[in-house]
Structures are given as C-alpha cells and as structure tokens.
Design a protein around this motif. Structure first.
Motif, mmCIF file in Angstrom:
data_model
loop_
_atom_site.group_PDB
_atom_site.id
_atom_site.type_symbol
_atom_site.label_atom_id
_atom_site.label_comp_id
_atom_site.label_asym_id
_atom_site.label_seq_id
_atom_site.Cartn_x
_atom_site.Cartn_y
_atom_site.Cartn_z
ATOM 1 N N MET A 12 38.758 8.864 -9.500
ATOM 2 C CA MET A 12 38.594 7.416 -10.031
ATOM 3 C C MET A 12 39.687 6.685 -9.342
ATOM 4 S SD MET A 12 37.952 6.210 -13.934
ATOM 5 C CE MET A 12 36.719 5.025 -13.934
ATOM 6 N N THR A 13 39.490 5.380 -9.183
ATOM 7 C CA THR A 13 40.337 4.495 -8.716
ATOM 8 C C THR A 13 41.178 3.626 -9.774
ATOM 9 O OG1 THR A 13 38.923 2.700 -8.364
ATOM 10 C CG2 THR A 13 39.105 4.099 -6.451
ATOM 11 N N VAL A 14 42.329 3.228 -9.450
ATOM 12 C CA VAL A 14 43.197 2.768 -10.141
ATOM 13 C C VAL A 14 42.417 1.023 -10.555
ATOM 14 C CG1 VAL A 14 45.248 1.170 -10.784
ATOM 15 C CG2 VAL A 14 45.276 3.503 -9.573
ATOM 16 N N PRO A 15 42.402 0.594 -11.799
ATOM 17 C CA PRO A 15 41.717 -0.660 -11.904
ATOM 18 C C PRO A 15 42.751 -1.709 -11.065
ATOM 19 C CG PRO A 15 41.733 0.313 -13.902
ATOM 20 C CD PRO A 15 42.539 1.152 -12.974
ATOM 21 N N PRO A 16 41.868 -2.539 -9.915
ATOM 22 C CA PRO A 16 42.505 -3.510 -9.126
ATOM 23 C C PRO A 16 43.357 -4.351 -9.722
ATOM 24 C CG PRO A 16 40.050 -3.355 -8.531
ATOM 25 C CD PRO A 16 40.367 -2.361 -9.801
ATOM 26 N N PHE A 17 42.942 -4.981 -11.170
ATOM 27 C CA PHE A 17 43.584 -6.075 -11.869
ATOM 28 C C PHE A 17 45.109 -5.567 -12.275
ATOM 29 C CE2 PHE A 17 44.837 -7.871 -15.898
ATOM 30 C CZ PHE A 17 45.075 -9.164 -15.407
ATOM 31 N N ILE A 18 44.882 -4.301 -12.870
ATOM 32 C CA ILE A 18 46.189 -3.732 -13.258
ATOM 33 C C ILE A 18 47.138 -3.591 -12.074
ATOM 34 C CG2 ILE A 18 47.528 -1.777 -14.425
ATOM 35 C CD1 ILE A 18 44.728 -1.567 -15.999
ATOM 36 N N GLU A 19 46.690 -2.990 -10.938
ATOM 37 C CA GLU A 19 47.534 -2.701 -9.863
ATOM 38 C C GLU A 19 48.126 -3.850 -9.028
ATOM 39 O OE1 GLU A 19 49.693 -0.552 -7.229
ATOM 40 O OE2 GLU A 19 48.355 0.249 -8.802
ATOM 41 N N ALA A 20 47.305 -4.900 -9.172
ATOM 42 C CA ALA A 20 47.860 -6.279 -8.586
ATOM 43 C C ALA A 20 48.815 -6.920 -9.832
ATOM 44 C CB ALA A 20 46.583 -7.134 -8.700
ATOM 45 N N GLU A 21 48.755 -6.762 -10.674
ATOM 46 C CA GLU A 21 49.771 -7.044 -11.858
ATOM 47 C C GLU A 21 51.008 -6.291 -11.762
ATOM 48 O OE1 GLU A 21 49.596 -9.412 -14.644
ATOM 49 O OE2 GLU A 21 48.198 -10.160 -13.139
ATOM 50 N N LYS A 22 50.927 -5.035 -11.473
ATOM 51 C CA LYS A 22 52.194 -4.275 -11.081
ATOM 52 C C LYS A 22 52.699 -4.684 -9.910
ATOM 53 C CE LYS A 22 54.203 0.357 -10.763
ATOM 54 N NZ LYS A 22 55.264 -0.199 -11.487
ATOM 55 N N GLN A 23 52.110 -4.780 -8.740
ATOM 56 C CA GLN A 23 52.497 -5.419 -7.475
ATOM 57 C C GLN A 23 53.216 -6.787 -7.449
ATOM 58 O OE1 GLN A 23 52.913 -3.243 -4.733
ATOM 59 N NE2 GLN A 23 51.882 -1.881 -6.202
ATOM 60 N N SER A 24 52.764 -7.637 -8.512
ATOM 61 C CA SER A 24 53.307 -8.861 -8.459
ATOM 62 C C SER A 24 54.267 -9.210 -9.364
ATOM 63 C CB SER A 24 52.138 -9.925 -8.699
ATOM 64 O OG SER A 24 51.756 -9.816 -9.953
ATOM 65 N N ILE A 25 54.797 -7.974 -10.089
ATOM 66 C CA ILE A 25 56.134 -7.747 -10.984
ATOM 67 C C ILE A 25 55.507 -8.212 -12.378
ATOM 68 C CG2 ILE A 25 58.329 -8.026 -11.434
ATOM 69 C CD1 ILE A 25 58.863 -8.032 -8.362
ATOM 70 N N HIS A 26 54.418 -8.355 -12.654
ATOM 71 C CA HIS A 26 53.939 -8.869 -13.984
ATOM 72 C C HIS A 26 53.887 -7.528 -15.060
ATOM 73 C CE1 HIS A 26 52.164 -12.211 -11.684
ATOM 74 N NE2 HIS A 26 52.612 -12.915 -12.918
ATOM 75 N N ASN A 27 53.378 -7.717 -16.077
ATOM 76 C CA ASN A 27 53.515 -6.811 -17.226
ATOM 77 C C ASN A 27 52.608 -5.834 -17.180
ATOM 78 O OD1 ASN A 27 54.046 -5.384 -19.579
ATOM 79 N ND2 ASN A 27 54.847 -7.179 -20.572
ATOM 80 N N VAL A 28 52.677 -4.433 -16.789
ATOM 81 C CA VAL A 28 51.785 -3.651 -16.680
ATOM 82 C C VAL A 28 51.125 -3.405 -18.060
ATOM 83 C CG1 VAL A 28 51.005 -1.301 -16.165
ATOM 84 C CG2 VAL A 28 52.298 -2.774 -14.589
ATOM 85 N N LYS A 29 52.025 -3.274 -19.206
ATOM 86 C CA LYS A 29 51.771 -3.081 -20.594
ATOM 87 C C LYS A 29 50.890 -4.157 -20.957
ATOM 88 C CE LYS A 29 53.498 -2.498 -25.040
ATOM 89 N NZ LYS A 29 52.547 -3.240 -25.585
ATOM 90 N N ARG A 30 51.126 -5.289 -20.714
ATOM 91 C CA ARG A 30 50.228 -6.556 -21.248
ATOM 92 C C ARG A 30 48.857 -6.276 -20.466
ATOM 93 N NH1 ARG A 30 48.463 -10.401 -23.945
ATOM 94 N NH2 ARG A 30 48.336 -12.605 -23.257
ATOM 95 N N ALA A 31 48.614 -6.012 -19.387
ATOM 96 C CA ALA A 31 47.213 -5.749 -18.565
ATOM 97 C C ALA A 31 46.676 -4.705 -19.190
ATOM 98 C CB ALA A 31 47.725 -5.722 -17.074
ATOM 99 N N CYS A 32 47.381 -3.496 -19.297
ATOM 100 C CA CYS A 32 46.519 -2.550 -19.897
ATOM 101 C C CYS A 32 46.060 -2.785 -21.370
ATOM 102 C CB CYS A 32 47.574 -1.253 -19.882
ATOM 103 S SG CYS A 32 47.858 -0.569 -18.195
ATOM 104 N N ASP A 33 46.949 -3.447 -22.151
ATOM 105 C CA ASP A 33 46.610 -3.915 -23.436
ATOM 106 C C ASP A 33 45.290 -4.815 -23.483
ATOM 107 O OD1 ASP A 33 48.651 -2.440 -24.573
ATOM 108 O OD2 ASP A 33 49.860 -4.318 -24.944
ATOM 109 N N LEU A 34 45.391 -5.708 -22.548
ATOM 110 C CA LEU A 34 44.224 -6.834 -22.280
ATOM 111 C C LEU A 34 42.898 -5.954 -22.115
ATOM 112 C CD1 LEU A 34 45.888 -9.687 -20.508
ATOM 113 C CD2 LEU A 34 45.026 -9.764 -22.963
#
Length: 58
Positions: free
Chosen positions: A1-23
């Motif tokens: 299974m692939t990584v959800p693109p939204f979460i990966e994009a958040e991680k790459q742009s130094i955003h909060n992975v925890k928040r993206a996963c929570d959402l």
C-alpha cells in the motif's frame, strides 16, 4: 500500500505530520509503517484469504 500523498506532502514541506494524520484519522505508526513498505494487518489478512481462495479453486 502506498503512503497517503497528502501526509507525505506535509512531511516534505516540513509541516506537522501528526496534525495531518489526526485530520485524516490515520495513526502516525501506520503512516510510517506504510511509508517503509510494511503491510498492515488488513493487507496481510487479505493476502492469506486470497491464497486460500486460490487453493480452493485449484
């Protein structure tokens, strides 16, 4: 299974992975496991069932 693109994009742009996963209601453990190519319990069980079905058809 692939990584959800939204979460990966958040991680790459130094955003909060925890928040993206929570959402998206995805655990961080599951996110990193999938990112590293480790199949989840559902994928493992599906593969087992697929093999049993194939055996039954033979």
């Amino acid at each position: 299974m692939t990584v959800p693109p939204f979460i990966e994009a958040e991680k790459q742009s130094i955003h909060n992975v925890k928040r993206a996963c929570d959402l998206l209601k995805v655990s961080r453990t599951a996110f990193y496991a999938r990112r590293n190519g480790i199949p989840g319990p559902r994928a493992v069980r599906d593969l087992e069932l697929t093999e049993k079905i194939a055996e039954a058809h033979e």
